[in-house]
Design an enzyme around this catalytic site. Sequence first.
Site, mmCIF file in Angstrom:
data_model
loop_
_atom_site.group_PDB
_atom_site.id
_atom_site.type_symbol
_atom_site.label_atom_id
_atom_site.label_comp_id
_atom_site.label_asym_id
_atom_site.label_seq_id
_atom_site.Cartn_x
_atom_site.Cartn_y
_atom_site.Cartn_z
ATOM 1 N N SER A 147 0.863 -1.197 0.000
ATOM 2 C CA SER A 147 0.000 0.000 0.000
ATOM 3 C C SER A 147 0.891 1.237 0.000
ATOM 4 O O SER A 147 2.080 1.152 0.346
ATOM 5 C CB SER A 147 -0.860 -0.016 1.271
ATOM 6 N N TYR A 160 -3.336 -1.420 10.316
ATOM 7 C CA TYR A 160 -3.157 -1.535 8.867
ATOM 8 C C TYR A 160 -1.803 -0.968 8.442
ATOM 9 O O TYR A 160 -1.062 -1.584 7.668
ATOM 10 C CB TYR A 160 -4.300 -0.798 8.165
HETATM 11 P P1 NAD Z 1 -11.591 -6.240 -0.968
HETATM 12 O O1 NAD Z 1 -12.286 -6.151 0.338
HETATM 13 O O2 NAD Z 1 -12.375 -6.138 -2.232
HETATM 14 O O3 NAD Z 1 -10.751 -7.600 -1.078
HETATM 15 C C1 NAD Z 1 -10.174 -8.228 0.032
HETATM 16 C C2 NAD Z 1 -10.113 -9.707 -0.261
HETATM 17 O O4 NAD Z 1 -9.498 -10.350 0.876
HETATM 18 C C3 NAD Z 1 -11.503 -10.351 -0.426
HETATM 19 O O5 NAD Z 1 -11.463 -11.375 -1.395
HETATM 20 C C4 NAD Z 1 -11.755 -10.940 0.946
HETATM 21 O O6 NAD Z 1 -12.700 -12.022 0.943
HETATM 22 C C5 NAD Z 1 -10.354 -11.411 1.289
HETATM 23 N N1 NAD Z 1 -10.180 -11.690 2.709
HETATM 24 C C6 NAD Z 1 -10.470 -10.883 3.759
HETATM 25 N N2 NAD Z 1 -10.223 -11.539 4.914
HETATM 26 C C7 NAD Z 1 -9.768 -12.765 4.562
HETATM 27 C C8 NAD Z 1 -9.346 -13.897 5.310
HETATM 28 N N3 NAD Z 1 -9.365 -13.910 6.653
HETATM 29 N N4 NAD Z 1 -8.956 -15.009 4.623
HETATM 30 C C9 NAD Z 1 -8.956 -15.036 3.275
HETATM 31 N N5 NAD Z 1 -9.340 -13.985 2.520
HETATM 32 C C10 NAD Z 1 -9.734 -12.863 3.170
HETATM 33 O O7 NAD Z 1 -10.462 -5.111 -0.897
HETATM 34 P P2 NAD Z 1 -9.314 -4.678 -1.928
HETATM 35 O O8 NAD Z 1 -9.261 -3.211 -1.857
HETATM 36 O O9 NAD Z 1 -9.441 -5.360 -3.231
HETATM 37 O O10 NAD Z 1 -8.024 -5.221 -1.151
HETATM 38 C C11 NAD Z 1 -7.067 -6.075 -1.736
HETATM 39 C C12 NAD Z 1 -5.698 -5.725 -1.209
HETATM 40 O O11 NAD Z 1 -5.344 -4.428 -1.678
HETATM 41 C C13 NAD Z 1 -5.606 -5.671 0.310
HETATM 42 O O12 NAD Z 1 -4.382 -6.238 0.732
HETATM 43 C C14 NAD Z 1 -5.622 -4.184 0.596
HETATM 44 O O13 NAD Z 1 -5.008 -3.874 1.814
HETATM 45 C C15 NAD Z 1 -4.847 -3.666 -0.601
HETATM 46 N N6 NAD Z 1 -5.010 -2.259 -0.888
HETATM 47 C C16 NAD Z 1 -6.199 -1.752 -1.280
HETATM 48 C C17 NAD Z 1 -6.299 -0.396 -1.561
HETATM 49 C C18 NAD Z 1 -7.591 0.215 -2.026
HETATM 50 O O14 NAD Z 1 -7.654 1.448 -2.168
HETATM 51 N N7 NAD Z 1 -8.635 -0.556 -2.289
HETATM 52 C C19 NAD Z 1 -5.189 0.439 -1.446
HETATM 53 C C20 NAD Z 1 -3.980 -0.109 -1.030
HETATM 54 C C21 NAD Z 1 -3.899 -1.465 -0.762
#
Ligand code: NAD
Length: 273
Positions: A147, A160
Amino acid sequence: MDISVPLHGKVALVTGSTSGIGFAIAKTLAANGADVAINGFATPEQVACVLDELRSETGRKVEYFPHDLSDFAESSALVAAVSAEFGKVDILVNNAGVQYVCDIEQFPDAEWHRLLAVNLSAAFATTRAVWPQMKSRGWGRIINTASTLSFQGEPNKSAYVAAKHGVLGLTRQVAVEGAQLGITCNAICPGWVLTPMVRKQVEAKAALLQVSFDQAARMFVQADMPTARFVETTEIAAGVLFMCSDAAKSVTGAALPIDGGLLVLGAYQLQAS
Ligand code: NAD
Protein backbone atom coordinates in the site's frame (compact mmCIF):
# COMPACT_ATOMS: atom_id res chain seq x y z
CA MET A 1 -5.02 -3.68 -20.37
CA ASP A 2 -2.97 -4.33 -23.49
CA ILE A 3 0.14 -5.73 -21.82
CA SER A 4 0.60 -9.38 -22.63
CA VAL A 5 2.85 -11.87 -20.82
CA PRO A 6 2.83 -15.56 -21.77
CA LEU A 7 1.96 -17.51 -18.62
CA HIS A 8 0.86 -20.81 -20.18
CA GLY A 9 1.92 -23.74 -18.01
CA LYS A 10 2.11 -21.56 -14.90
CA VAL A 11 -0.11 -21.91 -11.83
CA ALA A 12 -0.99 -18.81 -9.83
CA LEU A 13 -2.44 -18.62 -6.34
CA VAL A 14 -4.06 -15.25 -5.63
CA THR A 15 -5.25 -14.80 -2.05
CA GLY A 16 -8.22 -12.53 -1.42
CA SER A 17 -9.40 -12.83 -5.02
CA THR A 18 -13.15 -13.12 -4.60
CA SER A 19 -13.51 -9.36 -5.06
CA GLY A 20 -11.74 -6.09 -5.77
CA ILE A 21 -8.05 -5.98 -6.67
CA GLY A 22 -7.48 -9.73 -6.20
CA PHE A 23 -10.25 -10.62 -8.61
CA ALA A 24 -8.74 -8.35 -11.28
CA ILE A 25 -5.31 -9.88 -10.71
CA ALA A 26 -6.71 -13.41 -11.01
CA LYS A 27 -8.53 -12.50 -14.20
CA THR A 28 -5.48 -10.86 -15.76
CA LEU A 29 -3.20 -13.81 -14.94
CA ALA A 30 -5.75 -16.29 -16.32
CA ALA A 31 -6.27 -14.15 -19.43
CA ASN A 32 -2.52 -14.44 -20.02
CA GLY A 33 -2.60 -18.24 -19.81
CA ALA A 34 -2.08 -19.13 -16.14
CA ASP A 35 -4.29 -21.60 -14.29
CA VAL A 36 -5.51 -19.84 -11.18
CA ALA A 37 -6.46 -20.69 -7.60
CA ILE A 38 -8.96 -18.27 -6.09
CA ASN A 39 -9.31 -17.61 -2.36
CA GLY A 40 -11.30 -15.32 -0.10
CA PHE A 41 -14.65 -14.97 1.62
CA ALA A 42 -17.80 -15.17 -0.48
CA THR A 43 -21.24 -16.74 -0.51
CA PRO A 44 -21.65 -19.90 -2.62
CA GLU A 45 -23.51 -17.78 -5.19
CA GLN A 46 -20.66 -15.25 -5.37
CA VAL A 47 -18.09 -18.04 -5.72
CA ALA A 48 -20.11 -19.58 -8.57
CA CYS A 49 -20.30 -16.18 -10.25
CA VAL A 50 -16.55 -15.54 -9.90
CA LEU A 51 -15.61 -19.00 -11.19
CA ASP A 52 -18.06 -18.74 -14.08
CA GLU A 53 -16.71 -15.35 -15.21
CA LEU A 54 -13.06 -16.40 -14.95
CA ARG A 55 -13.52 -19.76 -16.66
CA SER A 56 -15.78 -18.56 -19.45
CA GLU A 57 -13.74 -15.45 -20.28
CA THR A 58 -10.28 -17.02 -20.07
CA GLY A 59 -10.75 -20.74 -20.75
CA ARG A 60 -8.30 -21.59 -17.98
CA LYS A 61 -8.57 -23.98 -15.06
CA VAL A 62 -9.81 -21.94 -12.10
CA GLU A 63 -10.70 -23.38 -8.69
CA TYR A 64 -11.82 -21.84 -5.41
CA PHE A 65 -10.22 -22.45 -1.99
CA PRO A 66 -12.07 -21.16 1.09
CA HIS A 67 -9.16 -21.04 3.56
CA ASP A 68 -9.42 -18.34 6.24
CA LEU A 69 -6.07 -16.56 6.33
CA SER A 70 -6.64 -15.04 9.75
CA ASP A 71 -5.59 -18.53 10.93
CA PHE A 72 -1.83 -19.00 10.45
CA ALA A 73 -2.11 -22.75 9.86
CA GLU A 74 -4.71 -22.22 7.15
CA SER A 75 -2.20 -20.29 5.02
CA SER A 76 0.12 -23.28 4.70
CA ALA A 77 -2.89 -25.56 4.29
CA LEU A 78 -4.02 -23.35 1.39
CA VAL A 79 -0.70 -23.77 -0.42
CA ALA A 80 -0.84 -27.54 0.18
CA ALA A 81 -4.41 -27.78 -1.14
CA VAL A 82 -3.65 -25.70 -4.25
CA SER A 83 -0.48 -27.70 -4.96
CA ALA A 84 -2.44 -30.95 -4.62
CA GLU A 85 -5.13 -29.75 -7.03
CA PHE A 86 -2.90 -28.03 -9.63
CA GLY A 87 0.38 -29.91 -9.13
CA LYS A 88 2.34 -26.78 -8.12
CA VAL A 89 2.31 -23.04 -7.43
CA ASP A 90 4.58 -20.88 -9.63
CA ILE A 91 3.12 -17.47 -8.87
CA LEU A 92 1.99 -16.46 -5.40
CA VAL A 93 0.09 -13.20 -5.00
CA ASN A 94 -0.42 -12.31 -1.35
CA ASN A 95 -3.32 -9.94 -1.75
CA ALA A 96 -5.87 -10.74 0.98
CA GLY A 97 -6.35 -7.75 3.21
CA VAL A 98 -8.66 -6.25 5.78
CA GLN A 99 -9.07 -2.79 7.25
CA TYR A 100 -10.24 -1.45 10.60
CA VAL A 101 -10.44 2.28 11.21
CA CYS A 102 -10.25 3.46 14.82
CA ASP A 103 -8.11 5.76 16.93
CA ILE A 104 -5.27 4.07 18.77
CA GLU A 105 -6.76 4.53 22.23
CA GLN A 106 -9.92 2.60 21.35
CA PHE A 107 -8.34 0.09 18.95
CA PRO A 108 -9.61 -3.40 19.95
CA ASP A 109 -7.10 -6.22 20.61
CA ALA A 110 -8.98 -8.59 18.32
CA GLU A 111 -8.84 -6.19 15.37
CA TRP A 112 -5.11 -5.58 15.85
CA HIS A 113 -4.47 -9.34 15.78
CA ARG A 114 -6.83 -9.93 12.82
CA LEU A 115 -5.26 -7.20 10.70
CA LEU A 116 -1.73 -8.35 11.44
CA ALA A 117 -2.71 -11.97 10.73
CA VAL A 118 -4.46 -11.43 7.40
CA ASN A 119 -2.38 -8.55 6.02
CA LEU A 120 1.07 -9.70 7.14
CA SER A 121 1.44 -13.11 8.83
CA ALA A 122 -0.49 -14.92 6.08
CA ALA A 123 1.96 -13.60 3.48
CA PHE A 124 4.86 -15.01 5.48
CA ALA A 125 3.16 -18.38 5.95
CA THR A 126 2.22 -18.84 2.28
CA THR A 127 5.69 -17.75 1.19
CA ARG A 128 7.34 -20.24 3.52
CA ALA A 129 5.01 -22.96 2.28
CA VAL A 130 5.68 -22.39 -1.46
CA TRP A 131 9.43 -21.91 -0.98
CA PRO A 132 10.64 -25.55 -1.34
CA GLN A 133 8.84 -26.11 -4.64
CA MET A 134 9.83 -22.75 -6.15
CA LYS A 135 13.41 -23.37 -5.05
CA SER A 136 13.50 -26.86 -6.58
CA ARG A 137 12.19 -25.56 -9.93
CA GLY A 138 14.49 -22.52 -9.87
CA TRP A 139 11.58 -20.20 -10.71
CA GLY A 140 9.05 -18.34 -8.65
CA ARG A 141 7.20 -15.06 -8.56
CA ILE A 142 5.90 -13.69 -5.27
CA ILE A 143 3.99 -10.44 -5.38
CA ASN A 144 2.61 -8.82 -2.26
CA THR A 145 -0.16 -6.25 -2.32
CA ALA A 146 1.27 -3.60 -0.04
CA SER A 147 0.00 0.00 0.00
CA THR A 148 1.05 3.61 -0.07
CA LEU A 149 0.57 3.08 3.68
CA SER A 150 3.71 0.94 3.55
CA PHE A 151 5.52 4.31 3.43
CA GLN A 152 3.44 6.68 5.49
CA GLY A 153 0.84 6.84 8.21
CA GLU A 154 -2.79 7.87 8.17
CA PRO A 155 -5.05 8.74 11.10
CA ASN A 156 -6.86 5.86 12.81
CA LYS A 157 -5.19 3.01 10.88
CA SER A 158 -2.51 1.81 13.30
CA ALA A 159 -2.82 -1.94 12.63
CA TYR A 160 -3.16 -1.54 8.87
CA VAL A 161 -0.20 0.83 8.60
CA ALA A 162 1.96 -1.40 10.82
CA ALA A 163 1.01 -4.48 8.81
CA LYS A 164 1.62 -2.82 5.44
CA HIS A 165 5.03 -1.52 6.55
CA GLY A 166 5.71 -5.13 7.59
CA VAL A 167 4.66 -6.41 4.18
CA LEU A 168 7.27 -4.17 2.59
CA GLY A 169 9.94 -5.44 4.99
CA LEU A 170 8.96 -9.02 4.28
CA THR A 171 9.08 -8.34 0.54
CA ARG A 172 12.64 -7.03 0.77
CA GLN A 173 13.78 -9.92 2.94
CA VAL A 174 12.20 -12.57 0.69
CA ALA A 175 13.80 -10.88 -2.32
CA VAL A 176 17.23 -11.21 -0.71
CA GLU A 177 16.70 -14.87 0.17
CA GLY A 178 15.32 -15.73 -3.28
CA ALA A 179 17.83 -13.76 -5.33
CA GLN A 180 20.01 -16.71 -6.33
CA LEU A 181 17.16 -19.20 -6.47
CA GLY A 182 15.24 -17.72 -9.41
CA ILE A 183 12.56 -16.43 -7.06
CA THR A 184 11.65 -12.75 -7.19
CA CYS A 185 9.52 -10.97 -4.62
CA ASN A 186 8.02 -7.53 -5.16
CA ALA A 187 5.38 -5.30 -3.66
CA ILE A 188 2.65 -3.38 -5.45
CA CYS A 189 1.54 -0.26 -3.60
CA PRO A 190 -1.90 0.92 -4.70
CA GLY A 191 -3.34 4.33 -4.00
CA TRP A 192 -7.13 4.60 -3.58
CA VAL A 193 -9.00 1.92 -5.52
CA LEU A 194 -12.79 1.84 -5.21
CA THR A 195 -13.20 -1.75 -3.97
CA PRO A 196 -15.55 -3.09 -1.26
CA MET A 197 -12.83 -2.25 1.32
CA VAL A 198 -12.73 1.41 0.32
CA ARG A 199 -16.48 1.69 -0.30
CA LYS A 200 -16.97 1.16 3.45
CA GLN A 201 -14.61 4.06 4.19
CA VAL A 202 -16.31 6.33 1.67
CA GLU A 203 -19.71 5.44 3.14
CA ALA A 204 -18.45 6.25 6.64
CA LYS A 205 -17.14 9.63 5.46
CA ALA A 206 -20.39 10.38 3.64
CA ALA A 207 -22.37 9.60 6.80
CA LEU A 208 -20.02 11.64 9.00
CA LEU A 209 -20.11 14.72 6.76
CA GLN A 210 -23.71 14.20 5.67
CA VAL A 211 -22.83 14.31 1.99
CA SER A 212 -23.58 11.90 -0.85
CA PHE A 213 -21.44 8.87 -1.59
CA ASP A 214 -20.14 10.51 -4.78
CA GLN A 215 -19.22 13.72 -2.96
CA ALA A 216 -17.35 11.78 -0.29
CA ALA A 217 -15.59 9.69 -2.96
CA ARG A 218 -14.44 12.87 -4.73
CA MET A 219 -13.03 14.16 -1.44
CA PHE A 220 -10.91 11.02 -1.08
CA VAL A 221 -9.27 11.23 -4.47
CA GLN A 222 -9.02 15.01 -4.77
CA ALA A 223 -7.34 15.37 -1.40
CA ASP A 224 -4.80 12.60 -1.93
CA MET A 225 -4.14 11.91 -5.57
CA PRO A 226 -2.83 14.36 -8.19
CA THR A 227 -4.72 12.37 -10.84
CA ALA A 228 -7.91 13.09 -8.85
CA ARG A 229 -9.46 9.74 -9.80
CA PHE A 230 -9.53 6.27 -8.33
CA VAL A 231 -6.97 3.79 -9.63
CA GLU A 232 -8.66 0.97 -11.58
CA THR A 233 -8.25 -2.61 -10.35
CA THR A 234 -6.97 -3.53 -13.83
CA GLU A 235 -4.12 -1.02 -13.45
CA ILE A 236 -2.96 -2.85 -10.32
CA ALA A 237 -3.29 -6.18 -12.12
CA ALA A 238 -1.09 -4.89 -14.96
CA GLY A 239 1.68 -4.16 -12.45
CA VAL A 240 1.41 -7.68 -11.06
CA LEU A 241 1.50 -9.10 -14.58
CA PHE A 242 4.73 -7.25 -15.32
CA MET A 243 6.29 -8.64 -12.14
CA CYS A 244 5.43 -12.16 -13.38
CA SER A 245 7.20 -11.68 -16.71
CA ASP A 246 10.67 -12.80 -17.69
CA ALA A 247 11.37 -9.14 -18.49
CA ALA A 248 11.12 -8.53 -14.73
CA LYS A 249 13.52 -11.31 -13.73
CA SER A 250 15.99 -8.78 -12.29
CA VAL A 251 13.28 -6.77 -10.59
CA THR A 252 13.18 -7.97 -7.01
CA GLY A 253 12.64 -6.30 -3.67
CA ALA A 254 10.93 -3.43 -5.46
CA ALA A 255 7.90 -1.51 -4.28
CA LEU A 256 5.89 -0.22 -7.23
CA PRO A 257 3.46 2.57 -6.40
CA ILE A 258 0.39 2.53 -8.65
CA ASP A 259 -1.12 5.44 -6.83
CA GLY A 260 -1.98 8.34 -9.14
CA GLY A 261 0.96 10.25 -7.66
CA LEU A 262 -0.27 9.96 -4.06
CA LEU A 263 3.19 9.38 -2.62
CA VAL A 264 4.87 12.22 -4.47
CA LEU A 265 2.08 14.57 -3.47
CA GLY A 266 2.70 13.49 0.14
CA ALA A 267 6.39 14.32 -0.28
CA TYR A 268 5.51 17.68 -1.82
CA GLN A 269 3.11 18.52 1.02
CA LEU A 270 5.81 17.66 3.51
CA GLN A 271 8.34 19.95 1.81
CA ALA A 272 5.79 22.74 1.53
CA SER A 273 4.82 22.62 5.20
P1 NAD B 1 -11.59 -6.24 -0.97
O1 NAD B 1 -12.29 -6.15 0.34
O2 NAD B 1 -12.37 -6.14 -2.23
O3 NAD B 1 -10.75 -7.60 -1.08
C1 NAD B 1 -10.17 -8.23 0.03
C2 NAD B 1 -10.11 -9.71 -0.26
O4 NAD B 1 -9.50 -10.35 0.88
C3 NAD B 1 -11.50 -10.35 -0.43
O5 NAD B 1 -11.46 -11.38 -1.39
C4 NAD B 1 -11.75 -10.94 0.95
O6 NAD B 1 -12.70 -12.02 0.94
C5 NAD B 1 -10.35 -11.41 1.29
N1 NAD B 1 -10.18 -11.69 2.71
C6 NAD B 1 -10.47 -10.88 3.76
N2 NAD B 1 -10.22 -11.54 4.91
C7 NAD B 1 -9.77 -12.76 4.56
C8 NAD B 1 -9.35 -13.90 5.31
N3 NAD B 1 -9.36 -13.91 6.65
N4 NAD B 1 -8.96 -15.01 4.62
C9 NAD B 1 -8.96 -15.04 3.27
N5 NAD B 1 -9.34 -13.99 2.52
C10 NAD B 1 -9.73 -12.86 3.17
O7 NAD B 1 -10.46 -5.11 -0.90
P2 NAD B 1 -9.31 -4.68 -1.93
O8 NAD B 1 -9.26 -3.21 -1.86
O9 NAD B 1 -9.44 -5.36 -3.23
O10 NAD B 1 -8.02 -5.22 -1.15
C11 NAD B 1 -7.07 -6.07 -1.74
C12 NAD B 1 -5.70 -5.72 -1.21
O11 NAD B 1 -5.34 -4.43 -1.68
C13 NAD B 1 -5.61 -5.67 0.31
O12 NAD B 1 -4.38 -6.24 0.73
C14 NAD B 1 -5.62 -4.18 0.60
O13 NAD B 1 -5.01 -3.87 1.81
C15 NAD B 1 -4.85 -3.67 -0.60
N6 NAD B 1 -5.01 -2.26 -0.89
C16 NAD B 1 -6.20 -1.75 -1.28
C17 NAD B 1 -6.30 -0.40 -1.56
C18 NAD B 1 -7.59 0.21 -2.03
O14 NAD B 1 -7.65 1.45 -2.17
N7 NAD B 1 -8.63 -0.56 -2.29
C19 NAD B 1 -5.19 0.44 -1.45
C20 NAD B 1 -3.98 -0.11 -1.03
C21 NAD B 1 -3.90 -1.46 -0.76
